[in-house]
Design a protein around this motif. Structure first.
Motif, PDB file in Angstrom:
ATOM      1  N   GLU A   1       8.483 120.257  28.486  1.00 46.61           N
ATOM      2  CA  GLU A   1       9.197 121.415  27.967  1.00 46.61           C
ATOM      3  C   GLU A   1       9.966 120.936  26.749  1.00 46.61           C
ATOM      4  OE1 GLU A   1      13.005 123.791  29.419  1.00 46.61           O
ATOM      5  OE2 GLU A   1      11.277 124.133  30.724  1.00 46.61           O
TER       6      GLU A   1
ATOM      7  N   ARG B   1      14.136 125.309  24.623  1.00 46.74           N
ATOM      8  CA  ARG B   1      14.512 126.436  25.469  1.00 46.74           C
ATOM      9  C   ARG B   1      15.658 127.189  24.812  1.00 46.74           C
ATOM     10  NH1 ARG B   1      15.624 127.069  31.801  1.00 46.74           N
ATOM     11  NH2 ARG B   1      13.584 126.109  31.821  1.00 46.74           N
TER      12      ARG B   1
ATOM     13  N   VAL C   1      11.100 130.015  26.623  1.00 46.18           N
ATOM     14  CA  VAL C   1      10.864 128.598  26.857  1.00 46.18           C
ATOM     15  C   VAL C   1       9.662 128.168  26.028  1.00 46.18           C
ATOM     16  CG1 VAL C   1      10.248 126.858  28.577  1.00 46.18           C
ATOM     17  CG2 VAL C   1      11.811 128.696  29.174  1.00 46.18           C
TER      18      VAL C   1
ATOM     19  N   GLY D   1       2.640 118.837  29.752  1.00 40.74           N
ATOM     20  CA  GLY D   1       3.539 119.338  30.774  1.00 40.74           C
ATOM     21  C   GLY D   1       4.993 119.291  30.356  1.00 40.74           C
TER      22      GLY D   1
ATOM     23  N   PRO E   1       1.405 122.525  27.229  1.00 39.44           N
ATOM     24  CA  PRO E   1       0.579 122.436  28.436  1.00 39.44           C
ATOM     25  C   PRO E   1      -0.215 121.153  28.533  1.00 39.44           C
ATOM     26  CG  PRO E   1      -0.326 124.031  26.878  1.00 39.44           C
ATOM     27  CD  PRO E   1       1.015 123.635  26.361  1.00 39.44           C
TER      28      PRO E   1
ATOM     29  N   ASN F   1       6.735 125.255  25.819  1.00 41.45           N
ATOM     30  CA  ASN F   1       6.086 124.231  26.636  1.00 41.45           C
ATOM     31  C   ASN F   1       4.860 123.682  25.940  1.00 41.45           C
ATOM     32  OD1 ASN F   1       7.400 126.032  29.002  1.00 41.45           O
ATOM     33  ND2 ASN F   1       7.148 123.935  29.683  1.00 41.45           N
TER      34      ASN F   1
ATOM     35  N   ALA G   1       0.412 128.705  31.229  1.00 43.06           N
ATOM     36  CA  ALA G   1       0.083 128.410  29.835  1.00 43.06           C
ATOM     37  C   ALA G   1      -0.682 129.553  29.187  1.00 43.06           C
ATOM     38  CB  ALA G   1      -0.740 127.123  29.745  1.00 43.06           C
TER      39      ALA G   1
ATOM     40  N   LEU H   1       2.977 125.441  33.905  1.00 45.77           N
ATOM     41  CA  LEU H   1       3.876 124.757  32.991  1.00 45.77           C
ATOM     42  C   LEU H   1       4.982 124.069  33.785  1.00 45.77           C
ATOM     43  CD1 LEU H   1       4.118 127.462  30.185  1.00 45.77           C
ATOM     44  CD2 LEU H   1       2.646 125.446  30.264  1.00 45.77           C
ATOM     45  N   ALA H   2       5.887 123.403  33.053  1.00 47.28           N
ATOM     46  CA  ALA H   2       6.930 122.634  33.720  1.00 47.28           C
ATOM     47  C   ALA H   2       7.878 123.529  34.504  1.00 47.28           C
ATOM     48  CB  ALA H   2       7.712 121.808  32.688  1.00 47.28           C
ATOM     49  N   THR H   3       8.147 124.729  34.002  1.00 45.35           N
ATOM     50  CA  THR H   3       9.036 125.657  34.696  1.00 45.35           C
ATOM     51  C   THR H   3       8.265 126.347  35.817  1.00 45.35           C
ATOM     52  OG1 THR H   3      10.212 126.042  32.624  1.00 45.35           O
ATOM     53  CG2 THR H   3      10.591 127.609  34.406  1.00 45.35           C
TER      54      THR H   3
END
Length: 906
Positions: free
Chosen positions: A577, A580, A568, A575, A572, A570, A358, A351-353
């Motif tokens: 986010e 949060r 968070v 990608g 997937p 997300n 995912a 994921l972005a973080t």
């Protein structure tokens, strides 16, 4: 009772094999004393040490001596012989004792496998037992039974290549007794090996019914070590062709010592590995030991996996459940992934973080593998202690040879436990390539492969690396290979198969497998609740699906414990986010930036609770949802009265409606409401012409829950405003000298720098008039003022580029009060049509050569635009009449165009 021990010559097919007598001589009968002359005891008289091959009779037939109570030989007693194990055959099973009291079996031919046992019995007296073990001529075979107290098995036959080979089993290694057989496979060809490696001496077969042991066993093997070579010991599973290099702890020019927790071919790391046997199992497994010489310096091996595609594609792998990282588990998974043709980069969805996945599966797989490797900590400590007695040069040479040979012979990544000067492994990495001088390691916490160099004189250099990306550097100096001889890989292999299947599963099956993997690893479940409309209640999400109808939809995750501090959201697939929350109370998160989700297309969303460990976020769990964005909107956004009591019609859009039906409540803003069922259109008549606010609320009919709401306006005075969203300068007007004090120049500079500052206002003055007013403002619009802006002099536009004025003012060139203005319109409908506004701004006195003083325009501007719903596109044009150096007024003027777009706010 007694027995004698007799030695017998060996047949040509027999080899040095020891036959052991396990049964005792029979005792007398119980109860009353038998009369003289009756059999009272039997004893073995010959044949208690013999050797023979399968299908071959022992050299001397077994015999027994029968005595009475006075210990006198008994003649004419019947002795019954029978085979009790091994599958052998006999002749003369019922034999009579002769005058000396001896009865001899006709012949004992050994069976095909296992321990060979023969019993002899007289009447009700306890039987005596003969035992033999198979051997083949020239194979130096030996067999022994190892109990809970441990023991040794050794090949002692003179002239055998493996004379002196010894297996040492410490006490407490096995929970029950079992058999270990060794057999020289002289004449059998060894498997093919990479260039620079060759077998030295015959293969040695090792067969056992013992499972993996709780202690390290030691195998000392005589070797032939030629100049310019080193030797490693390899175990091979003949059924799968899998080979592994055994951990070496000592080596001389004539011997090598390895350690292991098992002697089974079926437990070797690789495809098709079977789960470890229970201590009560007695299934035999066969492996082959092969001394392998390797040229010095060793040939390069690997890389056996490409770091760019084969490694787990996330840099930081620690988690709140294992703050010291999952590097051990990942190293083991990476190693097995190579043998199973599974590249982890094709399975795990980051994921972005950083460090977030995912799926729940990667967290579970890493945790399971980590636990399996960590159970071997005692084994690693024992190996480390054994190696610590060696000099660093000798120790690192053994380890380097083992790792490079494993890469070359096994063709798969090798997990390694990295030690510093402490007692326990500091961290783990994956060896993927090696040369005579260095190793290439993949540590999940590092951005790139790590090269670890080794000096022949001094061993490995100190290596500073991380446990996880946010942890301090750790200095290591020793690497111990992690293999099936130290660690159970069967569970990790099964976990990897589960993980690989995630990429091939449909959404529902994938979610179920994730949940199953998470449960097996103790990954906590995530409960997600949703509030569909402001002020509504939070309800649990059922069936892992959610329909988002407006940006005010909010979700929350109750705390799952374990130090959870936030979560968070997300997507997937993109990608992105999209939400949060971060706080000890896990606050509600509004899905305000759901623009990344396409309307009406089911999209996966991941909700990830996290904790903060070492300054970074650590994913606690993952929950997969299917999200459908189905906006609930009412049109038109603005309705204008044409007359009192005239009916106004509104239409709602209900995408992805509830399966059980829906209701729409219409609050008309005048003290009355109506409800429509499964109908999207409603009409209302107002008693007087004034402004109203209409609120439409969507309800689920079955549950009564409010799902979404939308607000629209009914207006007495139709005032609509547009905000500039973009403006460009393709003709390069504004790069002129900023000192040129043109009003348009200063205003357009500000608009180009901050287009969102500007407002274009189109106002219809009354219900009955068709006259419109056009304005442009550079300050935020006050929606309570239907006619914002006041005409100002051009000198008041002298502000720095991008400056937001402190007072409301308007641009003179575009409205009445500054120069000569006019405009036209194609329609009075605010949602469609075209409009044009034009003005000449100011006059200028020109001294024209040969023509004297004349008065003419200093410039002109034109505004053209097309309205389509809530979008306006158009162009602002500026014409400038320039004066030459000879003070001649140029005609036609120079045109500068500024295309723009705007969005209607009301």
């Amino acid at each position: 009772m007694c027995h004698s021990t007799c030695a017998f010559p060996l047949s040509r097919r027999a080899a040095t094999l020891l036959l052991l007598v396990l049964g005792a001589c029979g005792g007398g009968s119980t109860g009353t004393t038998p009369p003289a002359g009756s059999p009272a005891s039997i004893a073995i008289t010959a044949g208690d040490q013999q050797q023979a091959a399968s299908g071959v009779a022992v050299p001397v037939a077994p015999a027994v001596l029968v005595r009475d109570a006075a210990q006198a030989p008994v003649a004419g007693a019947t002795v019954h012989f029978s085979v009790t194990s091994g599958g052998g055959t006999i002749t003369g099973a019922n034999a009579l004792t002769d005058g000396s009291g001896v009865a001899r079996l006709g012949q004992w031919t050994l069976g095909p496998a296992g321990a060979q046992r023969l019993a002899a019995q007289v009447g009700s007296l306890a039987a005596v037992t003969f035992q033999a073990t198979l051997s083949v001529a020239g194979t130096g075979g030996v067999e022994g039974t190892i109990g809970t107290g441990g023991g040794t098995i050794q090949i002692t036959a003179a002239g055998e290549p493996y004379q002196g080979l010894q297996v040492t089993v410490p006490a407490g290694t096995f929970a029950a007794s079992g058999v270990i057989r060794l057999r020289n496979l002289a004449g059998q060809s060894p498997p093919s090996l990479p260039t620079g490696y060759q077998a030295v001496g015959p293969m040695l077969e090792i067969a056992t019914d013992q499972p993996r042991g709780a202690q390290l066993m030691t195998i000392d093997v005589p070797i032939t070590r030629a100049p310019g070579t080193d030797v490693v010991l390899v175990m091979r599973d003949p059924s799968r062709g899998v080979m592994e290099v055994m951990p070496t702890v000592a080596r001389t020019s004539t011997s090598i010592r390895v350690v292991t927790t098992h002697l089974r071919g079926d437990l070797l790391r690789g495809p098709g590995a079977q789960p470890g046997l229970l201590s009560t199992s007695r299934g035999f497994s066969v492996g082959q030991l092969i001394p392998v010489s390797m040229l010095v310096p060793v040939a390069p091996a690997g890389p056996v996996v490409a770091p760019s595609i084969g490694r787990w594609p996330v840099l930081d792998h620690g988690s709140a459940q294992a703050p010291n990282g999952f590097s051990a588990g990942l190293a083991a998974l990476q190693s097995l992934a190579g043998t199973a043709s599974v590249l982890l980069g094709n399975v795990v969805k980051p994921l972005a973080t950083p460090g977030f996945y995912a799926d729940k599966g990667p967290l579970a797989a890493a945790k399971i593998a980590q636990a399996e490797v960590q159970t071997s900590s005692g084994t690693f400590s024992s190996i480390f202690s054994a190696l610590s007695t060696l000099s660093s040069t000798v120790r690192d040479e053994l380890l380097h040879d083992n790792i490079v040979a494993s890469l070359a012979i096994g063709g798969q990544p090798v997990p390694v436990a990295l030690f510093g000067t402490g007692q326990a492994p500091a961290l783990f990495a994956t060896a993927i390539a090696g040369t005579a001088a260095d190793l290439t390691l993949l540590n999940p916490a590092e951005n790139a492969p790590v090269i670890w160099s080794r000096s022949v004189a001094a061993g490995y250099a100190a290596l500073a690396t991380h446990v996880t990306a946010d942890q301090a550097l750790v200095t290591v100096s020793t690497a111990i290979p992690v293999s099936s001889f130290t660690t159970t890989f069967s569970k990790i292999s099964a976990t990897l198969s589960d993980l690989a299947s995630l990429a091939q599963s449909a959404a529902t099956a994938r979610r179920q497998k994730n949940d199953a993997m998470g449960a097996s690893a103790g990954i906590p479940e995530v409960a997600v609740e949703v509030q569909s409309a402001p002020g509504g209640s939070f309800t649990p999400i059922s069936n892992n699906t959610i329909v988002v109808r407006n940006s005010s939809t909010t979700i929350r995750v109750p705390s799952i414990g374990g130090g959870t501090t936030g979560w968070v959201i997300n997507l997937p697939t993109t990608g992105a986010e999209v939400g949060r929350a971060n706080g000890t109370d896990l606050p509600v998160t509004s899905l305000s930036n759901f623009a990344a989700i396409p309307d009406g297309v089911p999209t996966e969303m991941v909700v990830s609770p996290f904790a903060r460990v070492g300054g970074l976020l650590r994913q606690m769990s993952a929950h997969l949802l299917t999200v459908t964005k189905a906006p609930f909107t009412v049109s038109p956004e603005i309705s204008n009265f044409t007359a009192a009591f005239a009916p106004l019609t509104f239409t709602a859009t209900v995408s992805s409606p509830p399966a059980t039906g829906y209701l729409i409540e219409w609050d008309w803003g005048a003290g009355s409401t109506t409800v429509s069922r499964n109908t999207t259109t409603a009409t209302h008549s107002y008693p007087e012409v004034k402004d109203y606010t209409v609120i439409a609320t969507l309800f689920d009919e079955a549950s009564g829950a409010s799902l979404a709401a939308d607000t629209v306006k009914v207006q007495a005075n139709a005032v609509s405003h547009w905000r500039l969203t973009s403006i460009t300068d393709p003709n390069h007007y504004l790069p002129l000298d900023p000192a040129d004090d043109f009003a348009d120049d200063a205003a357009l500079r500000r608009l180009l720098a901050s287009p969102g500052m500007g407002l274009i206002s189109v106002s219809q003055q009354t219900v009955t008039t068709s006259e419109l007013e056009l304005r442009i403002l550079t300050t935020p619009w006050d929606p309570t003022d239907p006619f914002p802006g006041v005409a100002r002099r051009a000198g008041e536009f002298d502000f720095p580029l991008g400056h937001v004025p402190t007072e409301v003012f308007a641009l003179g060139p575009f409205f009445t009060g500054w120069g000569t203005n006019f405009w036209t319109q194609s329609t009075t409908d605010l949602n469609s049509g075209t409009m044009t506004g034009q003005s000449n701004f100011g006059t200028m006195v020109y001294t024209v050569k040969d023509a004297g003083v004349q008065t003419g325009p200093s410039g002109a501007s034109r505004f053209t635009a097309t309205r389509t719903g809530t979008t306006m596109t158009g162009t602002i044009s500026i014409w400038i009449w320039w004066v030459t150096e000879d003070e001649v007024l140029q005609d036609p003027p120079q045109e500068y165009r500024f295309p723009f777009t705007a969005t209607r706010l009301r």
